[in-house]
Design a protein around this motif. Structure first.
Motif, PDB file in Angstrom:
ATOM      1  N   GLN A 141       0.834  -1.203   0.000  1.00 42.24           N
ATOM      2  CA  GLN A 141       0.000   0.000   0.000  1.00 42.24           C
ATOM      3  C   GLN A 141       0.869   1.254   0.000  1.00 42.24           C
ATOM      4  OE1 GLN A 141      -3.434   0.244  -0.351  1.00 42.24           O
ATOM      5  NE2 GLN A 141      -2.844   2.354  -0.723  1.00 42.24           N
ATOM      6  N   SER A 142       1.940   1.240   0.779  1.00 42.45           N
ATOM      7  CA  SER A 142       2.825   2.414   0.796  1.00 42.45           C
ATOM      8  C   SER A 142       3.473   2.619  -0.575  1.00 42.45           C
ATOM      9  CB  SER A 142       3.893   2.287   1.888  1.00 42.45           C
ATOM     10  OG  SER A 142       4.848   1.296   1.576  1.00 42.45           O
ATOM     11  N   ARG A 143       3.857   1.527  -1.234  1.00 42.63           N
ATOM     12  CA  ARG A 143       4.452   1.638  -2.574  1.00 42.63           C
ATOM     13  C   ARG A 143       3.436   2.190  -3.574  1.00 42.63           C
ATOM     14  NH1 ARG A 143       7.031  -3.097  -4.895  1.00 42.63           N
ATOM     15  NH2 ARG A 143       8.427  -1.615  -5.861  1.00 42.63           N
ATOM     16  N   ASN A 144       2.184   1.727  -3.474  1.00 40.80           N
ATOM     17  CA  ASN A 144       1.123   2.243  -4.354  1.00 40.80           C
ATOM     18  C   ASN A 144       0.880   3.724  -4.104  1.00 40.80           C
ATOM     19  OD1 ASN A 144       0.758  -0.276  -5.522  1.00 40.80           O
ATOM     20  ND2 ASN A 144      -0.928  -0.830  -4.175  1.00 40.80           N
ATOM     21  N   ASP A 145       0.852   4.132  -2.837  1.00 41.59           N
ATOM     22  CA  ASP A 145       0.648   5.546  -2.500  1.00 41.59           C
ATOM     23  C   ASP A 145       1.788   6.409  -3.036  1.00 41.59           C
ATOM     24  OD1 ASP A 145      -1.654   4.765  -1.194  1.00 41.59           O
ATOM     25  OD2 ASP A 145      -0.846   5.068   0.836  1.00 41.59           O
ATOM     26  N   ILE A 150       3.753  10.197  -7.188  1.00 44.46           N
ATOM     27  CA  ILE A 150       4.716  10.514  -8.250  1.00 44.46           C
ATOM     28  C   ILE A 150       3.981  10.775  -9.560  1.00 44.46           C
ATOM     29  CG2 ILE A 150       6.534   9.522  -9.706  1.00 44.46           C
ATOM     30  CD1 ILE A 150       7.558   8.111  -7.140  1.00 44.46           C
ATOM     31  N   ARG A 151       2.987   9.934  -9.887  1.00 41.24           N
ATOM     32  CA  ARG A 151       2.212  10.143 -11.118  1.00 41.24           C
ATOM     33  C   ARG A 151       1.485  11.475 -11.078  1.00 41.24           C
ATOM     34  NH1 ARG A 151       1.226   4.648 -10.574  1.00 41.24           N
ATOM     35  NH2 ARG A 151      -0.732   5.025  -9.491  1.00 41.24           N
ATOM     36  N   GLN A 152       0.873  11.790  -9.950  1.00 44.95           N
ATOM     37  CA  GLN A 152       0.142  13.050  -9.808  1.00 44.95           C
ATOM     38  C   GLN A 152       1.079  14.238  -9.972  1.00 44.95           C
ATOM     39  OE1 GLN A 152      -3.093  13.578  -9.647  1.00 44.95           O
ATOM     40  NE2 GLN A 152      -2.761  15.774  -9.579  1.00 44.95           N
ATOM     41  N   SER A 156       0.918  17.070 -12.977  1.00 41.46           N
ATOM     42  CA  SER A 156       0.781  18.498 -12.685  1.00 41.46           C
ATOM     43  C   SER A 156       1.982  19.296 -13.183  1.00 41.46           C
ATOM     44  CB  SER A 156       0.578  18.726 -11.187  1.00 41.46           C
ATOM     45  OG  SER A 156       1.736  18.373 -10.466  1.00 41.46           O
ATOM     46  N   LYS A 157       3.141  18.666 -13.314  1.00 40.94           N
ATOM     47  CA  LYS A 157       4.326  19.377 -13.803  1.00 40.94           C
ATOM     48  C   LYS A 157       4.330  19.513 -15.317  1.00 40.94           C
ATOM     49  CE  LYS A 157       7.617  18.683 -10.130  1.00 40.94           C
ATOM     50  NZ  LYS A 157       8.904  18.148  -9.747  1.00 40.94           N
TER      51      LYS A 157
END
Length: 190
Positions: A141-145, A150-152, A156-157
């Motif tokens: 779950q931490s890896r998915n979060d 990172i994707r978000q 946004s960048k």
């Protein structure tokens, strides 16, 4: 009452991990162990290091060196503490000793192992228990979060200005970019 609640929220979390028990319980690590044990240890330490950084918990990984002569060893792997037991000391005995050393009203101590006897012993000494399966779920779950964040951030960048623009203006600029020349007034009417 408020100070009691805030004091409870500030407790440090310590996670003691029975390294070889976890390696034997996680399919990915079992495959690596079958190739070379060092690969499985390194992968476990990598995963737990990321988890420690994400969760904020202090993680201590204990590996059994029962039949290895010497006083044992401790070292840091990134910010992770890694302990190899002393000669004639099992990982379970070391974890039990560490639970005693780390027990404090200011800490929550968790022990990750699927050894039911060890879970009961450490629970009796005040630690909370986490099975290998539960730890795997937390690590995954931490890896998915982390990946989602990172994707978000990457999205946004790509075009940070577009988030601040009015949707009608965004549409007009997109049409201009594509070479579509529809005349649009200030109020968005054609």
């Amino acid at each position: 009452m408020r100070s009691f609640v805030s004091a409870m929220q500030k407790r440090e979390e310590v996670l003691l991990v029975d390294g070889y028990n976890i390696i034997g319980a996680w399919p990915e690590l079992v495959k690596l162990k079958n190739m070379r044990l060092e690969l499985a240890r390194d992968r476990l330490l990598e995963l737990l290091s990321d988890y420690q950084s994400y969760s904020g918990a202090k993680v201590i990984v204990v590996f059994d060196a029962f039949s290895v002569p010497g006083l044992g060893a401790e070292y840091r792997h990134q910010k992770l503490k890694v302990v190899y037991t002393r000669e004639r000391e099992t990982a379970d005995e070391c974890i039990e000793r560490l639970v005693g050393e780390w027990t404090s009203v200011r800490r929550h101590i968790y022990v990750a192992t699927s050894d039911l006897v060890e879970q009961n012993v450490v629970f009796g000494r005040g630690a909370l228990r986490i099975s290998a399966r539960e730890l795997k779920l937390k690590v995954d779950q931490s890896r998915n979060d982390i990946q989602a964040a990172i994707r978000q951030e990457t999205v946004s960048k790509r075009n940070p200005v577009s988030a601040a623009l009015d949707p009608v203006l965004q549409e007009r600029l997109e049409q201009m970019r594509r070479g579509i020349h529809n005349s649009v007034s200030k109020d968005g009417q054609k």
